[in-house]
Design an enzyme around this catalytic site. Sequence first.
Site, PDB file in Angstrom:
ATOM      1  CG  HIS A 219      -0.297   0.005   2.535  1.00  0.00           C
ATOM      2  ND1 HIS A 219       0.305   1.117   3.082  1.00  0.00           N
ATOM      3  CD2 HIS A 219      -0.141  -0.989   3.440  1.00  0.00           C
ATOM      4  CE1 HIS A 219       0.788   0.822   4.261  1.00  0.00           C
ATOM      5  NE2 HIS A 219       0.547  -0.455   4.502  1.00  0.00           N
ATOM      6  CB  CYS A 235       2.175  -3.544   5.272  1.00  0.00           C
ATOM      7  SG  CYS A 235       0.602  -4.346   5.641  1.00  0.00           S
TER       8      CYS A 235
END
Length: 259
Positions: A219, A235
Site C-alpha cells: 500500500h 506491510c
Amino acid sequence: MPLDAPRQLVGAALVAMSLAASIPAAAAASPATPAAAGSVTATALPAATTFTQVNGLPQDTDTYGKLSGLVVHPARTVAVYAQPGGTPAATLPAKQLGSQTWVPVVEARKGWYRVLLPSKPNHVTGWISAKGLKKARSRHRAIVKLGTKQLIVMNASKKLGTWTVAVGGPETPTPVGRTFLLALMSPKKKTYSPLILPLGTHSQTLDTFGGGPGTVAFHGWPDRKVFGKAVTHGCVRVPAGALKVLARLPLGTPVLIAP
C-alpha cells in the site's frame, strides 16, 4: 482474467492495513457448497481465506523458487486436498475480499493442481481438481528485497520499475518467501493509501492486528520519509508510482519476498 481487480471493500472498512494489513473478521467470505459432490457440507470444512488457518495440508518447501506463472480460478467453491483424491481438508471459495480468487500453481499432476493458499500458516498449499477451473498465465512478478528495501516489478524479462520501499521493522518483520497478489481494494474514505493490495501471507509475529488476521499488503504512504526504512508492522509501503504499477498486475501474480 482481469488486469484490474474489483475495488470495493467487503463488509466493514479496513482497519490499520498500513501496520499489518488487518481486515475486520466480519468481511470474511462465507464458504459455499464445495464442488466435491455430496461428500462435504458447507460448514464441515474451513474455507481457505486470509481469515483462517487450515491444518493437515502440505507446505510449500521451495519458498524462494520461481513460479511458472500459471494461475487458476475456481468458478465456484471447490474442495482442497492434502493429496489428489484424498479426504478434503478445506474449501477454496471463488471470491475473496470482493475479488475473484486467483491462486498460483506450484505443482501439477494429471487432473490436479497444487496451489498456494491465502490462509495461515504461511506457505500452506493444497491440491484442487483441475476440472472446471479457469486458467491463465501471468508474465508478471513482483520482487521485494528486504535487505536493500527495494521493490522490482517485472513483465517477463522486462523491468517495469524499481522503487525504494518501507518494510517490516525488527520486531515485526515482513515475512519472506513466495506468495501472490490476493486482491485489490479501495478504501471508501480518504486514508493513507488510495489502494491496498493484500497478499497471500501474514505477519509471523502478530497473530492479529486491529481485529483482523495480520494479512500483509502492498500500500501507499503519505510521508515519503519512511521509504528506505524498516519501520512497518509487516506491510510493504510503496511510492505512488509503484502502487499504480502494482494495481495493474493480474490477481494471482507471484510475489517473492527475499531477505
